[in-house]
Design a protein around this motif. Structure first.
Motif, mmCIF file in Angstrom:
data_model
loop_
_atom_site.group_PDB
_atom_site.id
_atom_site.type_symbol
_atom_site.label_atom_id
_atom_site.label_comp_id
_atom_site.label_asym_id
_atom_site.label_seq_id
_atom_site.Cartn_x
_atom_site.Cartn_y
_atom_site.Cartn_z
ATOM 1 N N MET A 39 48.148 45.638 39.718
ATOM 2 C CA MET A 39 46.937 44.887 39.435
ATOM 3 C C MET A 39 45.873 45.796 38.812
ATOM 4 O O MET A 39 45.206 45.413 37.854
ATOM 5 C CB MET A 39 46.393 44.264 40.728
ATOM 6 N N ARG A 42 47.260 46.960 35.174
ATOM 7 C CA ARG A 42 47.411 45.838 34.252
ATOM 8 C C ARG A 42 46.065 45.283 33.799
ATOM 9 O O ARG A 42 45.896 44.913 32.641
ATOM 10 C CB ARG A 42 48.218 44.740 34.928
ATOM 11 N N ARG A 43 45.110 45.245 34.707
ATOM 12 C CA ARG A 43 43.807 44.686 34.370
ATOM 13 C C ARG A 43 42.826 45.751 33.889
ATOM 14 O O ARG A 43 41.724 45.426 33.495
ATOM 15 C CB ARG A 43 43.245 43.938 35.574
ATOM 16 N N MET A 138 40.574 38.535 39.415
ATOM 17 C CA MET A 138 41.558 37.656 38.770
ATOM 18 C C MET A 138 40.884 36.696 37.804
ATOM 19 O O MET A 138 41.385 36.462 36.709
ATOM 20 C CB MET A 138 42.366 36.884 39.815
ATOM 21 N N THR A 141 39.686 38.559 34.562
ATOM 22 C CA THR A 141 40.702 39.125 33.681
ATOM 23 C C THR A 141 41.784 38.143 33.279
ATOM 24 O O THR A 141 42.605 38.468 32.433
ATOM 25 C CB THR A 141 41.366 40.340 34.351
ATOM 26 N N GLN A 144 41.904 37.238 29.585
ATOM 27 C CA GLN A 144 42.454 38.281 28.718
ATOM 28 C C GLN A 144 43.982 38.289 28.778
ATOM 29 O O GLN A 144 44.624 38.674 27.807
ATOM 30 C CB GLN A 144 41.946 39.657 29.137
ATOM 31 N N GLN A 145 44.548 37.879 29.872
ATOM 32 C CA GLN A 145 45.992 38.000 30.062
ATOM 33 C C GLN A 145 46.773 36.774 29.618
ATOM 34 O O GLN A 145 47.928 36.889 29.240
ATOM 35 C CB GLN A 145 46.312 38.290 31.524
ATOM 36 N N GLU A 154 51.353 34.415 37.027
ATOM 37 C CA GLU A 154 50.717 35.415 37.890
ATOM 38 C C GLU A 154 50.285 34.818 39.227
ATOM 39 O O GLU A 154 50.341 35.465 40.252
ATOM 40 C CB GLU A 154 49.518 36.020 37.158
#
Length: 193
Positions: A39, A42-43, A138, A141, A144-145, A154
Motif C-alpha cells: 500500500m 503503490r500509492r 484509499m 489515491t 490515480q489507480q 483493490e
C-alpha cells in the motif's frame, strides 16, 4: 533493608524489561511495515503519512509487547538471581519468598493497570484513527489507480470498472460497481455518464 532489596529486584527486572519492550515493539512494527509495504509503495505515500500510520499502530502493538516484555524481564531477573545464588543467600539470611516476590507483584500490578488503561482508551482511539487514515489514503489515491476499461479489484469483495476518464479531469464517466464475492443477492450498480 527491605526497601533496598525491593529497589534491587525492581532494577534487575527493568533492564531486561526495557530491552524486551524495544525488541518486541520493533519486530511487530517491522511486521506491520511489511504488511503495509504494498500500500505504501503503490500509492507513493509521503514519510509523514507513513509516520502517522506507525504512530496509530503503536497502541495495538504496545498492548501486546508490554506483557511479553514484563514476562521476559521477570524471567531474566529471577534466572540471574538464581544462577548467582542470590536467592539462596537472601532466603538463608531470613528473607521469605513472599518478601522477594512482593516487588515483582507490585511491578506486575502496575503494568497490568497501564495495559488495561491502554486497552480501554488508547487502543480504540488508535484503531479508529488508523481506519480513518486508511480510508482517507484509499479515497485520495483511488482516482490515480483506476484506469479506464480495466477492472479494479483493490476493494475487498467489490469490482469497479470505469468506462472513460476525460483527459485532464478526475471525474469518471460510466462507472460499473459489482460484488465480486458470490452471495445470494447479486448487487450491481451502473452509473452512466
Amino acid at each position: 533493608m527491605l526497601n533496598r532489596l525491593n529497589r534491587y529486584i525492581v532494577s534487575e527486572i527493568l533492564g531486561p524489561l526495557g530491552l524486551g519492550f524495544l525488541v518486541y515493539t520493533f519486530i511487530l512494527l517491522i511486521r506491520f511495515l511489511f504488511q503495509s509495504a504494498e500500500m505504501i509503495i503503490r500509492r507513493g505515500l509521503p514519510v509523514s503519512i507513513v509516520g502517522r500510520l506507525l504512530l496509530l499502530t503503536l497502541p495495538n502493538i504496545v498492548v501486546l509487547t508490554l506483557p511479553m516484555s514484563l514476562l521476559f524481564g521477570i524471567l531474566i531477573a529471577v534466572g540471574r538471581l538464581s544462577s548467582d545464588s542470590e536467592l539462596v543467600a537472601m532466603w538463608a539470611s531470613g528473607v521469605s519468598l513472599l518478601t522477594l516476590y512482593r516487588p515483582i507483584l507490585m511491578l506486575s500490578g502496575f503494568f497490568t493497570a497501564v495495559n488495561v488503561l491502554l486497552m480501554v482508551y488508547a487502543l480504540p482511539w488508535g484503531n479508529h484513527s488508523l481506519q480513518e487514515l486508511r480510508l482517507e489514503i484509499m479515497s485520495q489515491t483511488v482516482a490515480q489507480q483506476v484506469q479506464p476499461r480495466v477492472f479494479y479489484e483493490e476493494w475487498e469483495g467489490k469490482v469497479v470498472y470505469v468506462f472513460e476518464v476525460p483527459p485532464g479531469e478526475k471525474r469518471w464517466k460510466g462507472v460499473f460497481l459489482a460484488e465480486s464475492l458470490p452471495s445470494g443477492q447479486n448487487n450491481q450498480i451502473t452509473i452512466p455518464d
